[in-house]
Scaffold this active site. Structure first.
Site, mmCIF file in Angstrom:
data_model
loop_
_atom_site.group_PDB
_atom_site.id
_atom_site.type_symbol
_atom_site.label_atom_id
_atom_site.label_comp_id
_atom_site.label_asym_id
_atom_site.label_seq_id
_atom_site.Cartn_x
_atom_site.Cartn_y
_atom_site.Cartn_z
ATOM 1 N N HIS A 69 32.230 30.628 38.425
ATOM 2 C CA HIS A 69 32.655 30.975 39.791
ATOM 3 C C HIS A 69 31.912 30.218 40.879
ATOM 4 O O HIS A 69 32.253 30.321 42.050
ATOM 5 C CB HIS A 69 32.487 32.483 40.019
ATOM 6 C CG HIS A 69 31.054 32.928 40.008
ATOM 7 N ND1 HIS A 69 30.398 33.222 38.845
ATOM 8 C CD2 HIS A 69 30.166 33.112 41.000
ATOM 9 C CE1 HIS A 69 29.155 33.582 39.128
ATOM 10 N NE2 HIS A 69 28.982 33.512 40.433
HETATM 11 N N1 UDP Z 1 29.658 40.326 34.625
HETATM 12 C C1 UDP Z 1 30.474 41.437 34.526
HETATM 13 N N2 UDP Z 1 31.822 41.237 34.477
HETATM 14 C C2 UDP Z 1 32.379 39.991 34.503
HETATM 15 C C3 UDP Z 1 31.533 38.870 34.603
HETATM 16 C C4 UDP Z 1 30.168 39.074 34.674
HETATM 17 O O1 UDP Z 1 29.990 42.571 34.481
HETATM 18 O O2 UDP Z 1 33.606 39.890 34.476
HETATM 19 C C5 UDP Z 1 28.215 40.548 34.698
HETATM 20 C C6 UDP Z 1 27.417 39.731 33.732
HETATM 21 O O3 UDP Z 1 27.318 40.401 32.499
HETATM 22 C C7 UDP Z 1 26.096 39.598 34.459
HETATM 23 C C8 UDP Z 1 26.474 39.609 35.923
HETATM 24 O O4 UDP Z 1 27.796 40.126 35.983
HETATM 25 O O5 UDP Z 1 25.292 40.714 34.232
HETATM 26 C C9 UDP Z 1 26.419 38.244 36.541
HETATM 27 O O6 UDP Z 1 26.912 38.288 37.824
HETATM 28 P P1 UDP Z 1 27.432 37.015 38.611
HETATM 29 O O7 UDP Z 1 27.886 36.006 37.616
HETATM 30 O O8 UDP Z 1 28.404 37.500 39.616
HETATM 31 O O9 UDP Z 1 26.163 36.535 39.429
HETATM 32 P P2 UDP Z 1 24.997 35.537 39.092
HETATM 33 O O10 UDP Z 1 24.449 35.913 37.764
HETATM 34 O O11 UDP Z 1 25.549 34.149 39.101
HETATM 35 O O12 UDP Z 1 24.009 35.775 40.182
#
Ligand code: UDP
Length: 360
Positions: free
Chosen positions: A206
């Protein structure tokens, strides 16, 4: 004491699930949702499923430029902090919600506590890096997920107010990974339930760097489409139109496009995947916890601790590079646990208690 906690984006809900549970054992917590993520499957589902208390306030701020979003949150937070007059403000991670809340608090002389402090990519091109640096420097307590992050803060002169407590996301991961996977709710874009195949790859993607145009995402999906099992791609709402268009145009038949899933589904999809491809900071750590090999599609390392034994490898948004990295095998040293023991929230609360009593 009264603590205002601010959350706004998906990974912060996951951290707050563990944080709030512990914090509320001894403090009065006022929970603020900035509204940065608002769809049911990016926000509400986490509150329901993870038992996060209902927010006391919702600022309803989402969309707009970084400056617009941060400015609206800043003024909104100032009002809430004046009304609540807490003894401290607690923020997680590195989003605009983190920065705005921390800034509002420090200007009102309310001490800021920062959880997941000290991570550094080494580039101010990343908006999250800017948020992290500023928040770390205005916080009275910094809680680092790893020794590496703590060392970074020591190097910036913040060692006397920084502590390594492990990754609070690991607390949540362990809790949910141990629960049975009963109510799997993976939906396609039209809301029809999808049965996860027995063998699959799990993907999320994303970040702006990979989704600003069709080109990088097409490369990533091209790689995934050619694998020996389907890929379940849980697509962030803002990329659904692009993902659908690319898959139709390129007739990618080995990609299962899904709406974002709840946390329990994400954890279990991770545990049972053949491999994971992502640009998410959180998901690459969860792959590591689960012992599932990950390819991280970005130009810079986010969690250096995971980059061992091919357990997590950087790849460019180039199908050949992704396939090359996916073809390697990983080796796991079971004694290597750089993210703590899953009791990070408890350690945070112990240190907050000492700080409150001026025992630090
Ligand atoms: N996650 C979730 N559902 C999804 C995709 C990701 O619950 O469809 C969880 C994933 O397991 C992780 C978190 O969201 O714990 C990551 O969030 P995101 O990718 O939005 O943020 P980033 O990690 O890049 O800060």
């Amino acid at each position: 004491m009264k603590i205002v906690t601010v959350v706004g984006a998906r990974p912060q809900f996951i951290k707050a699930a563990a944080g709030s549970r512990q914090l509320r054992k001894e403090h009065q917590e006022v929970l603020v949702h900035t509204g940065q993520h608002f769809d049911d499957n990016m926000s509400e589902v986490f509150f329901r499923e993870m038992g996060i208390p209902k927010p006391d306030y919702n600022l309803g701020v989402s969309g707009g430029s970084h400056a617009q979003m941060t400015a609206k949150m800043l003024t909104g937070m100032e009002e809430i902090l004046k009304t609540e007059n807490p003894k401290a403000l607690l923020v997680y991670g590195d989003t605009n919600s983190t920065l705005a809340a921390a800034l509002a608090a420090v200007k009102l002389h309310i001490p800021v506590i920062h959880v997941e402090a000290g991570n550094r990519l080494g580039t101010l091109d990343s908006p999250e890096e800017v948020n992290r640096i500023i928040t770390d420097h205005i916080a009275v307590l910094n809680f680092c997920a790893t020794e590496d992050a703590l060392e970074k803060l020591k190097g910036e002169g913040l060692g006397n107010r920084s502590y390594c407590v492990g990754n609070i996301m690991y607390d949540s991961f362990l809790h949910f990974a141990d629960l049975p996977w009963e109510n799997c709710n993976i939906l396609d874009f039209d809301g029809t339930r999808i049965q996860a195949p027995r063998e699959y790859y799990y993907m999320t993607c994303h970040r702006q760097e990979n989704t600003y145009s069709d080109q990088p995402l097409t490369e990533i999906l091209l790689a995934m489409n050619s694998l020996d099992a389907p890929t379940i791609y849980a697509v962030h709402p803002r990329n659904q139109e692009r993902a659908r268009r690319i898959c139709e145009k390129e007739t990618f038949q080995n990609i299962i496009l899904a709406q974002p899933v709840g946390y329990s589904d994400s954890v279990h999809l991770t545990k049972n995947a053949k491999k994971i491809v992502t640009d998410s900071g959180g998901l690459q750590c969860e792959a590591f916890y689960a012992g599932v090999q990950c390819v991280f599609v970005l130009d810079y390392v986010v969690w250096p601790e995971t980059m061992v034994g091919n357990r997590n490898q950087l790849a460019k948004a180039d199908h050949k590079d992704i396939l090359k990295k996916l073809s390697r095998t990983q080796s796991i040293d079971e004694n290597y646990q750089p993210f703590g023991d899953g009791h990070s929230a408890e350690k945070i609360c112990q240190i907050i208690r000492k700080w409150e009593r001026k025992e630090l």
